[in-house]
Design an enzyme around this catalytic site. Structure first.
Site: not given
Ligand code: ARG
Length: 455
Positions: A274, A280, A287
């Site tokens: 991130s 992260k 996804e």
């Protein structure tokens, strides 16, 4: 191409809406293969001379090389791939090029090219599905006995093994591969020779071209040959179902990598960081695979709506068959490759799975089954007693295996020590020896079966 009947050029807008070379250039290889087979057949049928045929073959080979080298001049003014190739052929070999289109129309030509493309796509996809299945089997084998929670409603249901869970997807992808293979068998008839729509007055040999292009036989009705695109719809339907399966596995990966689940780790290769939160590690690839099904279903819907209500035979609407089909297979092939990569990459964290496997009173069914087997209770009564045991464990804040015998006997006086043997996740999975069940021996048997199939 049709200057004889026309005296003015098309309006710019007409050209803009009509032109398809921007996308149907992807049919170049199929178009050349079809033309070469057609020319060879015309010679054999005595429709063109051997000099003309030789010139045509030479020209088509040269065009093939130009396309491979990236030097072929794709030109909007020639509208589509068929006319681009023919125009270039004329530049390369002169007037003999004009003989190639004898006994042929762009209608059977495009039906052929597109069918060849979809057939290739089915073959590529089938091979990719097998690669993904192999990756799943390879990951399942060392974890055939690694216990994890099995879920219904995403609530802990009964323990299963990680290997068993992965092998569920091997079954699904096996059916997907079967659907592509079925579609391929059905589409494997050559439309070439249907000509515009009614067939040809020339003494063409449709078996000859069919065989040269790897088809089982020529199609049996010239109108159908140029009018339908159900072969593409079928492939898109198979692709959409496959994408649904991919999205479910992708979703599980997304769930499993959360710190809350912590069932697997993905390496840096399949995650991103991130820009603001330094801790992260996001499963973006999973996804995106999860999301791609939208494109697939969109493509299937698009082509279905294009075809709906079209009168026989060809209508220009059908030029809109290609973009959705190309896009769908691009998305599916990328998804299959990414998923195979992720499956190979994922590292199961077996301690976390094992810990979770016993949580949520996941062996309650085993307790009830023990009461039925050992004490001869009716399952409904056993279910009731077990429910009370779970309630009691909840009050005491402990797992079922930690519930004291005195507590269990308060609910059913005939319960013995032996019951604890069935209350661990390991014992639970080991007991599920029914064919296709999660007992490690059963899982290994299925792994062996699939290894043979995929060898
Ligand atoms: N580019 C056209 C297509 O993709 C080729 C067939 C054109 N046929 C015709 N009758 N205008 O559908």
């Amino acid at each position: 191409m049709w200057g004889g009947r026309f005296s003015a050029k098309p309006a710019e807008l007409m050209q803009a809406i009509n032109v398809s070379i921007g996308f149907d250039r992807r049919l170049a290889a199929q178009d050349l293969a079809g033309s070469r087979a057609h020319a060879a057949m015309l010679l054999k049928a005595g429709v063109i001379s051997s000099d003309d045929e030789a010139a045509i073959q030479r020209g088509l080979i040269a065009i093939d090389a130009e396309i491979a080298a990236g030097t072929f001049p794709f030109r909007d003014e020639f509208e589509d791939i068929h006319m681009n190739v023919e125009a270039r052929l004329r530049e390369l070999i002169g007037p003999a090029a004009g003989r190639l289109h004898t006994a042929r129309s762009r209608n059977d030509q495009v039906a052929l090219d597109f069918r060849l493309w979809v057939r290739d796509a089915c073959d590529r996809t089938g091979a990719q599905i097998q690669a993904l299945q192999r990756a799943l089997v390879a990951k399942a084998e060392p974890h055939a006995d690694a216990v994890m929670p099995g879920f219904t409603h995403l609530q802990p249901a009964q323990p299963v093994t990680f290997g068993h869970h992965l092998m569920a997807y091997v079954e699904m992808f096996g059916r997907d591969a079967g659907r592509f293979a079925d579609a391929r068998t059905r589409m494997n008839e050559s439309p070439l020779g249907a000509a515009a729509l009614a067939g040809s007055p020339f003494p063409i040999d449709r078996d000859h071209t069919a065989k040269a292009l790897g088809f089982d036989r020529p199609t049996g009705n010239s109108l159908d040959s140029v009018a339908d695109r159900d072969f593409a719809l079928e492939a898109l339907a198979a692709a959409t179902i496959c994408a649904v399966h991919l999205s479910r596995l992708a979703e599980e990966i997304v769930i499993w990598v959360t710190p809350q689940f912590g069932f697997i780790r993905l390496s840096d290769a399949f995650t991103t960081g991130s820009s603001i939160m330094p801790q992260k590690k996001n499963p973006d690839a999973a996804e995106l695979v999860r999301a791609k099904v939208g494109r697939l279903l969109g493509s299937f819907t698009q082509l279905t709506v294009v075809m709906k209500g079209l009168p026989l035979t060809y209508s220009k609407d059908m030029q809109e068959d290609k973009v959705p089909t190309f896009e769908a297979f691009d998305a599916l092939e990328l998804s299959l490759a990414a998923m195979a990569g992720m499956v190979a990459d994922m590292q199961p964290i077996v301690e976390n799975m094992a810990k979770a496997a016993g949580a949520g009173y996941s062996t309650a069914t085993d307790l009830a089954d023990w009461l039925v087997r050992e004490l001869g209770l009716a399952f409904r009564d056993a279910h009731h007693i077990t429910g009370a045991a779970v309630k009691r464990a909840e009050q005491l804040g402990c797992d079922l295996p930690a519930l004291p015998l005195s507590e269990l006997r308060a609910l059913e006086p005939n319960i013995t020590e032996g019951i604890y043997k069935v209350l661990t996740p390991e014992a639970s999975v080991a007991s599920r020896m029914s064919y296709g069940g999660t007992a490690p021996a059963q899982v290994r048997a299925q792994i062996k079966r699939w290894k043979d199939i995929l060898a």
